[in-house]
Write a protein that holds these residues in place. Structure first.
Motif, mmCIF file in Angstrom:
data_model
loop_
_atom_site.group_PDB
_atom_site.id
_atom_site.type_symbol
_atom_site.label_atom_id
_atom_site.label_comp_id
_atom_site.label_asym_id
_atom_site.label_seq_id
_atom_site.Cartn_x
_atom_site.Cartn_y
_atom_site.Cartn_z
ATOM 1 N N ILE A 39 -2.291 -1.574 -0.881
ATOM 2 C CA ILE A 39 -1.262 -1.911 -1.940
ATOM 3 C C ILE A 39 -0.053 -2.098 -1.553
ATOM 4 N N THR A 40 0.408 -1.155 -0.541
ATOM 5 C CA THR A 40 1.824 -1.431 -0.110
ATOM 6 C C THR A 40 2.161 -2.675 0.587
ATOM 7 N N LEU A 41 1.233 -3.195 1.407
ATOM 8 C CA LEU A 41 1.432 -4.689 1.893
ATOM 9 C C LEU A 41 1.614 -5.549 0.560
ATOM 10 N N LEU A 42 0.792 -5.595 -0.267
ATOM 11 C CA LEU A 42 0.507 -6.366 -1.557
ATOM 12 C C LEU A 42 2.056 -6.376 -2.218
ATOM 13 N N MET A 43 2.392 -5.260 -2.347
ATOM 14 C CA MET A 43 3.891 -5.109 -2.966
ATOM 15 C C MET A 43 5.116 -5.631 -2.232
ATOM 16 N N ALA A 44 4.705 -5.546 -0.832
ATOM 17 C CA ALA A 44 5.850 -5.854 0.011
ATOM 18 C C ALA A 44 5.942 -7.573 -0.238
ATOM 19 N N VAL A 45 4.567 -8.128 -0.201
ATOM 20 C CA VAL A 45 4.659 -9.682 -0.123
ATOM 21 C C VAL A 45 5.188 -10.005 -1.681
ATOM 22 N N LEU A 46 4.885 -9.556 -2.497
ATOM 23 C CA LEU A 46 5.421 -9.810 -3.846
ATOM 24 C C LEU A 46 6.893 -9.628 -4.104
ATOM 25 N N ALA A 47 7.398 -8.586 -3.414
ATOM 26 C CA ALA A 47 9.043 -8.471 -3.271
ATOM 27 C C ALA A 47 9.493 -9.527 -2.732
ATOM 28 N N GLY A 48 9.115 -9.857 -1.503
ATOM 29 C CA GLY A 48 9.524 -10.897 -0.532
ATOM 30 C C GLY A 48 9.539 -12.233 -1.224
ATOM 31 N N LEU A 76 10.221 -4.382 -7.889
ATOM 32 C CA LEU A 76 9.125 -4.184 -6.992
ATOM 33 C C LEU A 76 9.303 -3.293 -5.806
ATOM 34 N N GLY A 77 10.723 -3.731 -5.210
ATOM 35 C CA GLY A 77 10.915 -2.863 -4.004
ATOM 36 C C GLY A 77 10.943 -1.356 -4.174
ATOM 37 N N LEU A 78 11.768 -0.855 -5.389
ATOM 38 C CA LEU A 78 11.701 0.592 -5.879
ATOM 39 C C LEU A 78 10.283 1.132 -6.093
ATOM 40 N N LEU A 79 9.493 0.265 -6.537
ATOM 41 C CA LEU A 79 8.059 0.568 -6.879
ATOM 42 C C LEU A 79 7.115 0.540 -5.389
ATOM 43 N N LEU A 80 7.781 0.114 -4.368
ATOM 44 C CA LEU A 80 7.101 0.037 -3.059
ATOM 45 C C LEU A 80 7.591 1.243 -2.469
ATOM 46 N N LEU A 81 8.701 1.964 -2.571
ATOM 47 C CA LEU A 81 8.993 3.065 -1.758
ATOM 48 C C LEU A 81 7.939 4.310 -1.944
ATOM 49 N N PRO A 82 7.494 4.643 -3.248
ATOM 50 C CA PRO A 82 6.477 5.804 -3.217
ATOM 51 C C PRO A 82 5.252 5.299 -2.498
#
Length: 178
Positions: free
Chosen positions: A117-126, A84-90
């Motif tokens: 979308i970026t914030l949602l991915m960051a929350v999921l990765a955390g 998820l962190g790698l998917l967050l980067l783009p």
């Protein structure tokens, strides 16, 4: 010769453990130990020692297997967090690029959606990183195995105590300490 039984723990913290051989507390098949020959007594002792060692190895294997499974589950959570962190980067880079491109005057146009979308991915990765850390921190050493090995070693070291006298050899070289 003494009959070797098998113990199975079904209550409390021993639930789910496999059956392991155990040494009986009393001789169930023969009369008093004084009636047995020295050869039979030595044979019984070696059988009991072998059974004890096999039981210790089986206990260690079952405890270590359980702890490895917990560690593997924690590492899977870390892998999910990494993906998820790698998917967050783009998304993060796209959001930054569109935000800089648009400036603050038109600031809710296309990059606002990318930011959500970026914030949602960051929350999921955390979340998955937190779950993985909790799982990995719960991995413990096989305490029951360590305790029983210490008890066994102590019993073997002090086998001549408790009123029984062990034969003393003529020279110190004839005895090998366990």
């Amino acid at each position: 010769m003494a009959h070797v039984t098998s113990a199975h723990h079904t209550n409390g913290n021993g639930a789910g453990l496999p059956r392991v051989p155990s040494i009986p507390l009393s001789d169930e098949t023969n009369g008093a130990a004084g009636e047995q020959s020295i050869g039979n007594l030595v044979k019984d002792a070696s059988t009991h020692l072998s059974t004890l060692i096999r039981a210790e190895v089986e206990l260690a294997r079952s405890e270590v297997t359980k702890e490895i499974k917990k560690g593997l589950t924690g590492s899977i959570y870390f892998v999910i967090a990494l993906v998820l962190g790698l998917l967050l980067l783009p998304f993060l880079l796209t959001t930054a690029a569109l935000g800089i491109n648009k400036g603050l005057w038109d600031w809710a146009d296309p990059w606002g959606g990318f930011l959500v979308i970026t914030l949602l991915m960051a929350v999921l990765a955390g979340f998955f990183a937190w779950r993985g850390a909790r799982k990995v921190r719960s991995v413990r050493a096989p305490q029951r195995t360590i305790e029983t090995v210490k008890d066994t070693a102590a019993a073997l070291r002090h086998r001549g105590e408790n009123g029984a006298t062990a034969p003393v050899p003529a020279s110190g070289d004839a005895v090998r300490r366990v």
